[in-house]
Design a protein around this motif. Structure first.
Motif, short mmCIF file in Angstrom:
data_model
loop_
_atom_site.label_atom_id
_atom_site.label_comp_id
_atom_site.label_asym_id
_atom_site.label_seq_id
_atom_site.Cartn_x
_atom_site.Cartn_y
_atom_site.Cartn_z
N ASP B 18 -12.07 -1.37 3.62
CA ASP B 18 -11.21 -2.52 3.33
C ASP B 18 -9.75 -2.11 3.27
O ASP B 18 -8.87 -2.82 3.76
CB ASP B 18 -11.59 -3.14 1.99
N GLU B 24 -2.21 -3.91 7.29
CA GLU B 24 -1.12 -4.80 7.67
C GLU B 24 -0.50 -5.48 6.44
O GLU B 24 0.70 -5.66 6.38
CB GLU B 24 -1.60 -5.87 8.66
N LEU B 25 -1.36 -5.82 5.50
CA LEU B 25 -0.85 -6.43 4.28
C LEU B 25 0.07 -5.44 3.55
O LEU B 25 1.10 -5.82 3.02
CB LEU B 25 -2.00 -6.84 3.36
N PHE B 28 3.31 -5.52 5.27
CA PHE B 28 4.00 -6.78 4.98
C PHE B 28 4.57 -6.79 3.57
O PHE B 28 5.66 -7.29 3.32
CB PHE B 28 3.05 -7.96 5.16
N LEU B 29 3.78 -6.25 2.66
CA LEU B 29 4.21 -6.23 1.25
C LEU B 29 5.46 -5.37 1.10
O LEU B 29 6.43 -5.75 0.45
CB LEU B 29 3.07 -5.65 0.41
N TRP B 31 7.51 -4.66 3.50
CA TRP B 31 8.56 -5.36 4.26
C TRP B 31 9.17 -6.47 3.41
O TRP B 31 10.37 -6.64 3.34
CB TRP B 31 7.95 -5.90 5.54
N ARG B 32 8.30 -7.22 2.71
CA ARG B 32 8.81 -8.30 1.86
C ARG B 32 9.70 -7.75 0.76
O ARG B 32 10.80 -8.25 0.53
CB ARG B 32 7.64 -9.06 1.21
N TYR B 112 -8.07 -11.82 -2.93
CA TYR B 112 -8.70 -10.51 -2.91
C TYR B 112 -8.00 -9.60 -1.91
O TYR B 112 -7.69 -10.00 -0.80
CB TYR B 112 -10.18 -10.60 -2.53
N ARG B 115 -6.42 -3.39 -4.37
CA ARG B 115 -5.19 -3.42 -5.18
C ARG B 115 -4.30 -2.20 -4.99
O ARG B 115 -3.14 -2.23 -5.35
CB ARG B 115 -5.54 -3.56 -6.66
#
Lengths: 430, 272
Positions: B18, B24-25, B28-29, B31-32, B112, B115
């Motif tokens: 997982d 990618e998340l 993105f996180l 990057w944000r 989900y 973490r």
């Protein structure tokens, strides 16, 4: 086609409630340490104290069901029945305490619209980020980007930070991203409770599309109309247990709203406050019931040929001119008939609420409602500031059962079709 | 699509798979957070420049001018700044990672994903500040006429160690922070305390010989000395024995941090 995509067995979720920490939301190291120190000095006392201070609470217990591919399943139940816990388990946010579940396919959960939206980022940036959070790949988002923007109707503001968006735009954008996910299983919680009517309709339409496209939808809502419109099957949860699982929506919804026993209804024709319930300084309700002109409680079922009053006994410590109190009345199917507030008329006709105890009453005219059972809910709050009794959020409620007395006409003896059965004047004009 | 089975009490085998799926998340996180960090204030970048620079100036004044610490033949500002680089990275990464879970509480209770992604991406943000500081260092090196040698490449593994240290301690603190909400008061203290016990404002040669092994157990000591060596080309001081011990310690912290994080992760959504 109809193989189970979700199989749940014996599912349970236990929480530990700590009574000693009332008023404190979080555990603090300070308290844990001081408790430990206390324990050293008074071992025997501490044990007793400790067993008292934590209590198990099963938010969900022994729940089992199977859902086939392409089904749209509604989940209903009162607040605290375990609906959200079930969704959280299915979307893997939290882990079960007992049992197992099998999920076949990509699950996307939408427990809240706009999770992870950052006010400083532009619409465009938030689309990418929110998409990633919901499990879309970068390429997938790129492919659907135009569609999402179209659906949300925000083209002009794509490069504006979302903190400058109106709340409507914000919601539309957030839902648009979620709506363009293509999961095998979509889990949705009460998303429709926000936004205006047109937006809600759009969301429901989109969800209908999803489920008719062969994907599975699980949908929690307090809005029975939405459930009826969208779902082909409904699960009713009651205090953590699965009470009913049936494709017969109407009956389950009726069960849920009114209880299955008719005899029960007479007992519930009034609402009385239990300790501390709905305590607030503006309007603390004590008792709500239906009565006649003189305030005598009416026995159910009631005949429809006389006026009825909704009596609200309450107490106020603080006076606020923005206080609006009223009731919402729902039909057996869960549809809303109307809202009525004490402030509906011209301001000079409003009843003046005084400090202390008083009884507020609102008239339901004779021969307005049809035969049947109605659910009345106290609603109200400080106008444009806050709800004290928010509709659909376990506000005080009671039931009205009307039988007979619909009309003096010899031609009209029984219940008529329709929600209302008013006797309206007719005349001939030449 | 494979079937997903979740059973009570079983730790998930698909966790690491997982983690890969959600890479990618993670990007993105990061990057944000980078976007927000440098967008929110006009002085976002300026801040990243000013903070290490001003701290360096203060340290130079205090340790060189007032305390008259030895400079080992290196311009004192370079001596301080080459230590400030890894230290600032470590300190920012540690505090950002520690608070990352709590400040993303909303996401954690609604969606989900593994973490571990959250503290890891918080470190990436600290890393961008680090890159900006590297640029300042380049300017300073030109100013003082220091030509880099091959040793400069040592910065890479040393940064890796800093990363691992901050990550290991960061996930540990992040998880503790969720469980015990008053832990966030401890974190600034750890960072501040660390600044004083690490050789940021002074060279570690001022530490008496007999204490050096003990002193070098602090992982940041080895990293900072390494940075100084890599940048100035002068082995100011390096305790290999201590460095080896602290390296083991770093791996222990990282393993322990991940273990503790995984253990408590399941309940994050319930307590956050």
């Amino acid at each position: 086609m109809s193989s189970p995509v979700i199989r749940v067995e014996n599912l349970g979720k236990k929480y530990l409630l700590r009574h000693q920490q009332q008023g404190r939301r979080y555990k603090a190291l300070r308290d844990v340490l001081s408790d430990k120190v206390k324990a050293i000095f008074q071992i025997s006392n501490f044990k007793i104290q400790n067993s008292k201070s934590t209590e198990e609470f099963w938010a969900l217990r022994d729940v089992g069901f199977e859902i086939n591919q392409g089904e749209a399943v509604g989940i209903i139940g009162r607040n605290g029945a375990g609906k959200s816990t079930l969704l959280k388990l299915l979307s893997r946010i939290t882990q079960p305490s007992t049992g197992r579940m099998e999920l076949d396919g990509r699950v996307a959960s939408l427990l809240e619209v706009g999770t992870g939206f950052h006010p400083e980022l532009t619409g465009r940036e938030n689309i990418y980020f929110n998409g990633a959070i919901l499990g879309m790949g970068r390429l997938e988002i790129k492919r659907k980007f135009d569609e999402i923007v179209d659906f949300a109707e925000v083209e002009k503001f794509l490069d504006t930070p979302v903190k400058r968006y109106s709340s409507g735009m914000y919601m539309r954008l957030a839902f648009a991203v979620a709506a363009h996910l293509e999961p095998d299983i979509l889990v949705v919680d009460e998303v429709l409770a926000v936004g205006d009517a047109a937006f809600q309709k759009k969301c429901l339409g989109k969800m209908g599309e999803v489920s008719s496209g062969g994907r599975t939808v699980l949908f929690v809502s307090h809005q029975m109309n939405a459930i009826e419109q969208l779902c082909s099957r409904v699960l009713l949860l009651e205090s953590g247990r699965l009470k009913t699982d049936s494709p017969d929506l109407r009956n389950v919804i009726r069960d849920y709203l009114f209880g299955s026993e008719d005899a029960d209804i007479a007992a519930r024709s009034q609402w009385t406050r239990k300790d501390g319930q709905f305590d607030n300084s503006w309007f603390a309700p004590r008792r709500i019931y239906l009565g006649d002109q003189n305030g005598t409680a009416l026995a159910m079922p009631v005949s429809n040929d006389g006026d009825m009053w909704v009596y609200i006994e309450a107490e106020a410590a603080t006076l606020d001119p923005a206080l609006t109190i009223g009731y919402a009345i729902y039909s057996e199917g869960g549809g809303l008939l109307y809202w009525s507030y004490q402030t509906d008329s011209a301001p000079e006709d409003w009843p003046i609420i005084e400090r202390g105890r008083f009884t507020l009453r609102g008239r339901i005219p004779a021969r307005l409602l049809n035969e049947g059972v109605y659910r009345l809910e106290l609603i109200g709050g400080l106008h444009h500031r806050q709800w004290l009794f928010e509709p659909g959020k376990s506000a005080p409620q009671f039931f009205l059962n009307i039988q007979g007395g619909l009309s003096d006409s010899p031609l009209w003896a029984a219940k008529r079709p329709g929600l209302l059965a008013p006797v309206l004047p007719w005349s001939l004009s030449s | 699509m494979s079937k997903l089975v979740i059973e009570a009490g079983k730790s998930e085998l698909h966790y690491w798979a997982d983690l890969w799926k959600y890479r990618e998340l993670f990007l993105f996180l990061a990057w944000r957070d980078i976007l927000v960090r440098y967008k929110q204030t006009v002085i976002g970048v300026l801040w990243a420049v000013l903070r290490p620079l001003l701290t360096t100036i203060v340290f130079v004044v205090v340790f060189s001018r007032l305390a008259k610490m030895p400079s080992e033949g290196v311009p004192y500002p370079i001596l301080v700044f080459s230590a400030m680089l890894p230290w600032q990275f470590f300190a920012t990464a540690l505090s950002e990672a520690s608070n990352s879970l709590v400040s993303n509480a909303n996401m954690i209770s609604k969606i989900y994903f593994p973490r571990l992604v959250v503290p890891a991406s918080a470190i990436i943000v600290a890393f961008t500040d680090f890159l900006i500081s590297l640029f300042i260092l380049a300017v300073m090196m030109i100013w003082y006429g220091i030509t880099p040698s091959w040793q400069l490449l040592l910065i890479l593994p040393l940064t890796g160690i800093t990363f691992l240290t901050a990550f290991g301690a960061g996930v540990w603190l992040a998880a503790l922070n969720v469980e015990y909400r008053d832990f966030r008061y401890v974190i600034p203290f750890i960072v501040q305390f660390g600044l004083y016990i690490s050789p940021v404002g002074f060279s570690s040669s001022v530490i008496p010989e007999k204490w050096r092994l003990l002193y070098s157990i602090n992982p940041m000591v080895g990293v900072i000395d390494g940075f100084r060596w890599a940048i100035t080309g002068k082995a100011v001081f390096f305790h290999w024995g201590g460095f080896a011990i602290s390296l083991c310690l770093v791996f222990l912290i990282a393993a322990g941090g991940i273990w503790y994080f995984r253990k408590t992760e399941r309940a994050f959504a319930d307590v956050i």
